[in-house]
Design a protein around this motif. Structure first.
Motif, PDB file in Angstrom:
ATOM      1  N   UNK A 133       0.805  -1.222   0.000  1.00 45.72           N
ATOM      2  CA  UNK A 133       0.000   0.000   0.000  1.00 45.72           C
ATOM      3  C   UNK A 133       0.841   1.277   0.000  1.00 45.72           C
ATOM      4  N   UNK A 134       2.180   1.145  -0.005  1.00 44.90           N
ATOM      5  CA  UNK A 134       3.010   2.349   0.009  1.00 44.90           C
ATOM      6  C   UNK A 134       4.414   2.013  -0.487  1.00 44.90           C
ATOM      7  N   UNK A 135       5.251   3.062  -0.586  1.00 42.83           N
ATOM      8  CA  UNK A 135       6.618   2.919  -1.080  1.00 42.83           C
ATOM      9  C   UNK A 135       7.626   2.841   0.058  1.00 42.83           C
ATOM     10  N   UNK A 136       7.157   2.612   1.282  1.00 44.04           N
ATOM     11  CA  UNK A 136       8.050   2.458   2.425  1.00 44.04           C
ATOM     12  C   UNK A 136       8.611   1.037   2.407  1.00 44.04           C
ATOM     13  N   UNK A 137       9.601   0.840   1.536  1.00 45.23           N
ATOM     14  CA  UNK A 137      10.130  -0.486   1.226  1.00 45.23           C
ATOM     15  C   UNK A 137      11.654  -0.484   1.369  1.00 45.23           C
ATOM     16  N   UNK A 138      12.264  -1.663   1.549  1.00 48.76           N
ATOM     17  CA  UNK A 138      13.723  -1.717   1.625  1.00 48.76           C
ATOM     18  C   UNK A 138      14.392  -1.590   0.257  1.00 48.76           C
ATOM     19  N   UNK A 139      13.607  -1.431  -0.780  1.00 51.56           N
ATOM     20  CA  UNK A 139      14.121  -1.176  -2.122  1.00 51.56           C
ATOM     21  C   UNK A 139      13.683   0.215  -2.572  1.00 51.56           C
ATOM     22  N   UNK A 140      14.574   0.908  -3.291  1.00 48.42           N
ATOM     23  CA  UNK A 140      14.247   2.235  -3.781  1.00 48.42           C
ATOM     24  C   UNK A 140      14.612   3.318  -2.788  1.00 48.42           C
ATOM     25  N   UNK A 141      14.415   4.596  -3.178  1.00 48.67           N
ATOM     26  CA  UNK A 141      14.905   5.712  -2.368  1.00 48.67           C
ATOM     27  C   UNK A 141      13.944   6.236  -1.310  1.00 48.67           C
TER      28      UNK A 141
END
Length: 450
Positions: A133-141
């Motif tokens: 549901x969001x971009x709070x991931x260990x991949x990406x900036x």
């Protein structure tokens, strides 16, 4: 625990969960679709309470956790039946399941490291899945900085072994791209599990505006820096003859309300459960998000009610606005939640390719960092930065016939989208089970606490 009223940590003045109502209602819609499916059995519903500590004696939950193991509770599903659930902290749930809980498919509603660790360590399943549901991931900036390289590596290992069902095509592509294909992902819109069945307009049978006061406001939900407060302030300061409505939620601080209240053409309203009352006042919805929006549930809700939406044309939010003419491209102001700062002169897409992955919040002292972060809360977009929004909102407000035509078109396209996506979630789960082996490998190598 934020997804359920029975275990939620609520703001006493705002009727939303501490995680926001979007993810909460998405979880309820997903569970409702599973609960009412005739050929699906929910083996267990585990609620990981990340804010209560059963061993320290320090409980911030409304109900402290029992010392001797998970607590059995009943949770109410929005628009659906009550379900039996087990609530506990990480250790309690891991010990209670001990990899003896078996299912065809195990679904996590978050990509948090502790949640994924429990998913793999506690449940033997043919397929492990998380809802993105969001971009709070260990991949990406864009993900939050992790406290060690070891924690980051473990999080990535867990994510690599979990199939991602992402709330937009952009998020699915982003995750695949930044993980170099190690994370398998697929788009799964909230409409795929009938999210909007419980959020459609009340069936009055009368066109919008009849048997009620004509809508008069240009509305923003959740005014705050990430949701485009600076753009909204510039809109209100420029279009002084237009009435604006700012709907406060848990995202909105008192300092944001104070800035809005200074403007004579802005009304601030506290959010509540009656969304139809808000949409009934709204002639145009603005969604000028300046952060990485994975989708835009309020945009679809508004369009289902015949309300045109003016929104940022970026990331997953772009997929939620069905009228291309009302999407604002090339927005060159971005809120960076990791560093609590504002980037100017570049778009989200441009920043994605140049931001250091290991960047930290600027400032040599806590005082300096706090003062710098506070400036973002008082930021106002320049005329150039807000120009695309001003142009579109102004035209809709001064051309009511065109606005109503866009509203009708938006509603038709939104309804078509909802109908076309209906039932796809269950079909996708069935296909994943069919493709998966009988059971995965021993999950014990994947366990680890947050």
């Amino acid at each position: 625990q934020d997804e359920f009223d029975e275990t939620n940590y609520v703001d006493s003045e705002v009727d939303v969960s501490s995680a926001g109502n979007g993810r909460k209602f998405a979880t309820h819609a997903m569970l409702r679709s599973l609960a009412v499916a005739g050929d699906v059995v929910i083996v267990a519903l585990l609620i990981l309470d990340i804010k209560a500590n059963s061993r320290s004696g320090s409980h911030v939950a409304p109900r402290p956790l029992p010392e001797d193991g998970p607590e059995r509770i009943e949770v109410s599903i929005h628009g659906g039946p009550s379900l039996c659930a087990w609530r506990g902290d990480y250790i309690q749930l891991l010990v209670a399941t001990s990899a003896e809980l078996v299912a065809d498919i195990a679904v996590a509603t978050s990509s948090r490291r502790d949640v994924l660790s429990l998913l793999h360590g506690g449940i033997r399943a043919r397929k492990h899945v998380f809802m993105g549901h969001d971009y709070n991931l260990p991949y990406g900036p864009w993900g939050a900085a992790q406290h060690s390289a070891t924690a980051l590596a473990l999080h990535r290992v867990l994510l690599d072994r979990t199939f991602a069902l992402c709330t937009s095509q952009h998020l699915a592509s982003f995750l695949c791209r930044w993980s170099s294909g190690r994370v398998h992902s697929r788009c799964c819109y909230c409409a795929d599990y009938e999210y909007f069945e419980g959020h459609s307009p009340s069936p009055t049978g009368a066109p919008r505006g009849e048997a009620q006061q004509a809508p008069r406001y240009v509305t923003l939900v959740s005014p705050c820096p990430a949701k485009g407060l600076s753009i909204f302030l510039r809109l209100a300061m420029t279009l002084t003859d237009v009435q604006f409505l700012a709907v406060s939620t848990v995202w909105t601080r008192t300092i944001h309300e104070a800035q809005l209240n200074r403007l004579p053409n802005v009304t601030v309203l506290r959010g509540g459960s009656d969304v139809d009352a808000i949409y009934a006042k709204t002639s145009v919805l603005v969604v000028p998000s300046l952060w990485q929006e994975a989708y835009g549930l309020v945009a679809v809700e508004a369009q289902l009610r015949g309300i045109p939406v003016v929104s940022t044309d970026a990331y997953g939010l772009s997929e939620a606005n069905f009228i291309p003419e009302l999407k604002v491209p090339e927005v060159r102001i971005v809120q960076d939640l990791r560093t609590r700062s504002v980037h100017r002169g570049r778009t989200l897409d441009e920043l994605e390719g140049v931001l250091p992955l290991d960047r930290v919040e600027p400032g040599s002292t806590t005082d300096e960092r706090e003062q710098r972060a506070m400036r973002a809360h008082f930021d106002v977009a320049s005329s150039d930065e807000a120009a695309g929004f001003v142009e579109r909102v102004s035209r809709l407000c001064t051309h009511p016939v065109e606005r109503e035509a866009f509203g009708r078109l938006a509603r038709a396209r939104a309804e078509g989208f909802v109908v076309a996506r209906r039932g796809r979630f269950l079909a996708l789960l069935r296909s994943l089970i069919k493709e998966a082996p009988a059971h995965g490998s021993d999950p014990s190598s994947l366990t680890g606490s947050s």
